[in-house]
Design a protein around this motif. Structure first.
Motif, PDB file in Angstrom:
ATOM      1  N   THR A  92       0.809  -1.226   0.000  1.00  0.00           N
ATOM      2  CA  THR A  92       0.000   0.000   0.000  1.00  0.00           C
ATOM      3  C   THR A  92       0.834   1.264   0.000  1.00  0.00           C
ATOM      4  OG1 THR A  92      -0.088  -0.023   2.429  1.00  0.00           O
ATOM      5  CG2 THR A  92      -1.847  -1.176   1.246  1.00  0.00           C
ATOM      6  N   TRP A  93       2.136   1.129   0.073  1.00  0.00           N
ATOM      7  CA  TRP A  93       3.007   2.301   0.187  1.00  0.00           C
ATOM      8  C   TRP A  93       2.882   3.203  -1.042  1.00  0.00           C
ATOM      9  CZ3 TRP A  93       5.364   4.459   4.105  1.00  0.00           C
ATOM     10  CH2 TRP A  93       6.320   5.451   3.877  1.00  0.00           C
ATOM     11  N   GLY A  94       2.917   4.536  -0.814  1.00  0.00           N
ATOM     12  CA  GLY A  94       2.909   5.488  -1.916  1.00  0.00           C
ATOM     13  C   GLY A  94       1.569   5.628  -2.606  1.00  0.00           C
ATOM     14  N   THR A  95       0.474   5.329  -1.893  1.00  0.00           N
ATOM     15  CA  THR A  95      -0.868   5.440  -2.473  1.00  0.00           C
ATOM     16  C   THR A  95      -1.427   6.830  -2.202  1.00  0.00           C
ATOM     17  OG1 THR A  95      -1.256   3.080  -2.124  1.00  0.00           O
ATOM     18  CG2 THR A  95      -3.192   4.468  -2.502  1.00  0.00           C
ATOM     19  N   GLU A  96      -1.680   7.571  -3.249  1.00  0.00           N
ATOM     20  CA  GLU A  96      -2.184   8.939  -3.133  1.00  0.00           C
ATOM     21  C   GLU A  96      -3.651   8.979  -2.723  1.00  0.00           C
ATOM     22  OE1 GLU A  96      -2.055  11.669  -6.348  1.00  0.00           O
ATOM     23  OE2 GLU A  96       0.114  11.520  -6.588  1.00  0.00           O
ATOM     24  N   PRO A  97      -4.086  10.060  -2.064  1.00  0.00           N
ATOM     25  CA  PRO A  97      -5.518  10.263  -1.850  1.00  0.00           C
ATOM     26  C   PRO A  97      -6.245  10.498  -3.170  1.00  0.00           C
ATOM     27  CG  PRO A  97      -4.270  12.191  -1.129  1.00  0.00           C
ATOM     28  CD  PRO A  97      -3.271  11.121  -1.441  1.00  0.00           C
ATOM     29  N   ILE A  98      -7.478  10.055  -3.246  1.00  0.00           N
ATOM     30  CA  ILE A  98      -8.250  10.133  -4.494  1.00  0.00           C
ATOM     31  C   ILE A  98      -8.391  11.570  -4.988  1.00  0.00           C
ATOM     32  CG2 ILE A  98     -10.550   9.754  -5.493  1.00  0.00           C
ATOM     33  CD1 ILE A  98     -10.768   7.255  -3.762  1.00  0.00           C
ATOM     34  N   GLU A  99      -8.512  12.512  -4.061  1.00  0.00           N
ATOM     35  CA  GLU A  99      -8.749  13.905  -4.470  1.00  0.00           C
ATOM     36  C   GLU A  99      -7.552  14.526  -5.190  1.00  0.00           C
ATOM     37  OE1 GLU A  99      -7.751  13.950   0.014  1.00  0.00           O
ATOM     38  OE2 GLU A  99      -8.946  12.742  -1.382  1.00  0.00           O
ATOM     39  N   LYS A 100      -6.418  13.852  -5.198  1.00  0.00           N
ATOM     40  CA  LYS A 100      -5.241  14.368  -5.895  1.00  0.00           C
ATOM     41  C   LYS A 100      -5.097  13.797  -7.309  1.00  0.00           C
ATOM     42  CE  LYS A 100      -3.399  16.863  -2.554  1.00  0.00           C
ATOM     43  NZ  LYS A 100      -3.149  18.319  -2.694  1.00  0.00           N
ATOM     44  N   GLN A 101      -6.083  13.068  -7.776  1.00  0.00           N
ATOM     45  CA  GLN A 101      -6.001  12.472  -9.104  1.00  0.00           C
ATOM     46  C   GLN A 101      -5.980  13.540 -10.196  1.00  0.00           C
ATOM     47  OE1 GLN A 101      -9.281   9.700  -9.199  1.00  0.00           O
ATOM     48  NE2 GLN A 101      -8.067   8.053  -8.280  1.00  0.00           N
ATOM     49  N   GLY A 102      -5.383  13.179 -11.328  1.00  0.00           N
ATOM     50  CA  GLY A 102      -5.224  14.123 -12.431  1.00  0.00           C
ATOM     51  C   GLY A 102      -6.416  14.140 -13.371  1.00  0.00           C
ATOM     52  N   LEU A 103      -6.528  15.228 -14.147  1.00  0.00           N
ATOM     53  CA  LEU A 103      -7.616  15.416 -15.107  1.00  0.00           C
ATOM     54  C   LEU A 103      -7.088  15.238 -16.524  1.00  0.00           C
ATOM     55  CD1 LEU A 103     -10.513  16.336 -15.893  1.00  0.00           C
ATOM     56  CD2 LEU A 103      -9.619  18.685 -15.892  1.00  0.00           C
ATOM     57  N   LEU A 104      -7.701  14.311 -17.250  1.00  0.00           N
ATOM     58  CA  LEU A 104      -7.368  14.079 -18.658  1.00  0.00           C
ATOM     59  C   LEU A 104      -8.509  14.598 -19.520  1.00  0.00           C
ATOM     60  CD1 LEU A 104      -5.600  12.753 -20.892  1.00  0.00           C
ATOM     61  CD2 LEU A 104      -6.921  10.646 -20.506  1.00  0.00           C
ATOM     62  N   HIS A 105      -8.208  15.509 -20.445  1.00  0.00           N
ATOM     63  CA  HIS A 105      -9.205  16.052 -21.378  1.00  0.00           C
ATOM     64  C   HIS A 105      -8.601  15.952 -22.774  1.00  0.00           C
ATOM     65  CE1 HIS A 105     -12.090  19.621 -22.489  1.00  0.00           C
ATOM     66  NE2 HIS A 105     -12.339  18.513 -23.165  1.00  0.00           N
ATOM     67  N   THR A 106      -9.064  14.981 -23.557  1.00  0.00           N
ATOM     68  CA  THR A 106      -8.430  14.723 -24.837  1.00  0.00           C
ATOM     69  C   THR A 106      -9.395  14.045 -25.795  1.00  0.00           C
ATOM     70  OG1 THR A 106      -6.416  13.823 -25.853  1.00  0.00           O
ATOM     71  CG2 THR A 106      -7.505  12.431 -24.216  1.00  0.00           C
ATOM     72  N   GLU A 107      -8.883  13.695 -26.952  1.00  0.00           N
ATOM     73  CA  GLU A 107      -9.663  12.983 -27.967  1.00  0.00           C
ATOM     74  C   GLU A 107      -9.002  11.635 -28.241  1.00  0.00           C
ATOM     75  OE1 GLU A 107     -10.711  13.266 -32.738  1.00  0.00           O
ATOM     76  OE2 GLU A 107     -10.148  15.095 -31.649  1.00  0.00           O
ATOM     77  N   ILE A 108      -9.770  10.555 -28.080  1.00  0.00           N
ATOM     78  CA  ILE A 108      -9.264   9.208 -28.322  1.00  0.00           C
ATOM     79  C   ILE A 108     -10.202   8.499 -29.293  1.00  0.00           C
ATOM     80  CG2 ILE A 108      -8.688   6.978 -27.293  1.00  0.00           C
ATOM     81  CD1 ILE A 108      -8.040   8.415 -24.706  1.00  0.00           C
ATOM     82  N   ASN A 109      -9.669   8.098 -30.430  1.00  0.00           N
ATOM     83  CA  ASN A 109     -10.465   7.411 -31.469  1.00  0.00           C
ATOM     84  C   ASN A 109     -11.696   8.217 -31.865  1.00  0.00           C
ATOM     85  OD1 ASN A 109      -8.685   5.190 -31.454  1.00  0.00           O
ATOM     86  ND2 ASN A 109      -9.796   4.260 -29.747  1.00  0.00           N
TER      87      ASN A 109
END
Length: 346
Positions: free
Chosen positions: A268-285
């Protein structure tokens, strides 16, 4: 399992927080002791280990690996003695104070047939590993620009005198700068040229405490910033490509948990809190997506595991001396750019 007998060259914050917990946890290392000068803190945590009175005493002992985790201005002198004694070495960032010193240490390690690695632990931060994966997956298309920040709000001077005393190794460029420079080089390679703005912003400060570096690549730019007057943090990573963007706050928890005395593990070491997750805004397929991306797990253990295998199996170091040389090339170019107020070609 072969044991690598290891010694630290200091047991202050870096020895206690960043090195000893992982050397003690990894089954391939045997932590023998640490050089201690005035404060004798080692035995509070490790009563059975040796407290050395000098570097000579360390080098005369049956030691395989030495961690040079002393102030930056001492790295070259101490690492040179370690390598010439035929010991493997881990050297803290900044690797040295000049490119020439970094190249000399690299040559000595090769001549002595010992391993030399630079401690760039931030490659194994959860946030950086996630950014690295996003770029590797090419979900943003061709990269157009990127920013990496290491911002803090701390207008007070450090109580550590070596950090606030003018020397070749002091200042934010050689303290936080090597982290974000190394991350940029990991992601994008060596740039063509560098422009830098380096300033003193804190009252009574004698050393640089603000940097704004612009790395010039053939078809895109990378900005690196660090300072002490950012109360409301920007995203630590801003990556813009032809198809989209990824924004990620700094969220790695390892340093904070190590300072609290938590011990590393592999689950479990180095597990970030969920609220620190990154935002991806892009076009895929052909589909536009805007979503939160789960953060990968970070673990500085992987650096030490890489050092272990480099020594035992003769594999490449997890951070090579040549990579340390390249970071120093950026730092020297930044200093020259700031002094001359112009872009410096590498």
């Amino acid at each position: 399992m072969q044991k690598i007998k290891t010694a630290l060259l200091s047991y202050g914050m870096s020895g206690k927080v960043f090195h000893a917990p992982f050397l003690n946890f990894h089954p391939g290392f045997e932590l023998i002791g640490s050089w201690e000068r005035s404060k004798k803190l080692l035995h509070q945590d490790f009563p059975a280990l040796k407290s050395y009175a000098s570097l000579a005493e360390v080098l005369q002992d049956d030691i395989d690996l030495v961690v040079v985790n002393t102030p930056v201005a001492t790295h070259y002198e101490y690492a040179k003695q370690v390598l010439e004694a035929g010991k493997h070495a881990i050297v803290e960032k900044a690797f040295t104070t000049t490119v020439a010193q970094a190249k000399e240490l690299t040559a000595i390690a090769k001549d002595k047939n010992v391993k030399l690695s630079v401690f760039q632990n931030r490659r194994w931060d959860s946030d950086f590993k996630t950014v690295q994966q996003i770029i590797s997956d090419k979900v943003l298309g061709k990269i157009m620009e990127a920013e990496i920040h290491f911002d803090r709000y701390n207008p007070l001077l450090s109580p550590k005198l070596h950090k606030e005393t003018v020397s070749d190794g002091s200042g934010i460029l050689k303290d936080l700068g090597p982290h974000i420079i190394d991350q940029a080089l990991c992601l994008f390679g060596l740039p063509n040229s560098v422009f830098a703005d380096i300033r003193i912003t804190r009252e009574h400060s004698l050393v640089d405490d603000y940097i704004d570096l612009l790395l010039y690549y053939a078809n895109f730019r990378v900005r690196l910033k660090a300072g002490f007057f950012v109360r409301e943090a920007n995203p630590a990573y801003v990556i813009h490509g032809e198809k989209g963007s990824f924004l990620k706050p700094r969220g790695d928890v390892q340093e904070d948990e190590l300072k609290l005395g938590y011990q590393p593990n592999l689950e479990t070491w180095g597990t970030e809190p969920i609220e620190k997750q990154g935002l991806l805004h892009t076009e895929i397929n052909g589909e536009i997506i805007r979503e939160i991306v789960p953060t990968l797990q970070g673990n500085y253990y992987d650096f030490f595991d890489g050092v272990y295998h480099s020594i035992v199996n003769n594999s490449p170091e997890p951070v090579t001396a040549q990579e340390g040389v390249q970071v120093m090339q950026i730092i020297e170019a930044a200093l020259q750019s700031n002094a001359q107020k112009r872009v410096i070609d590498l």
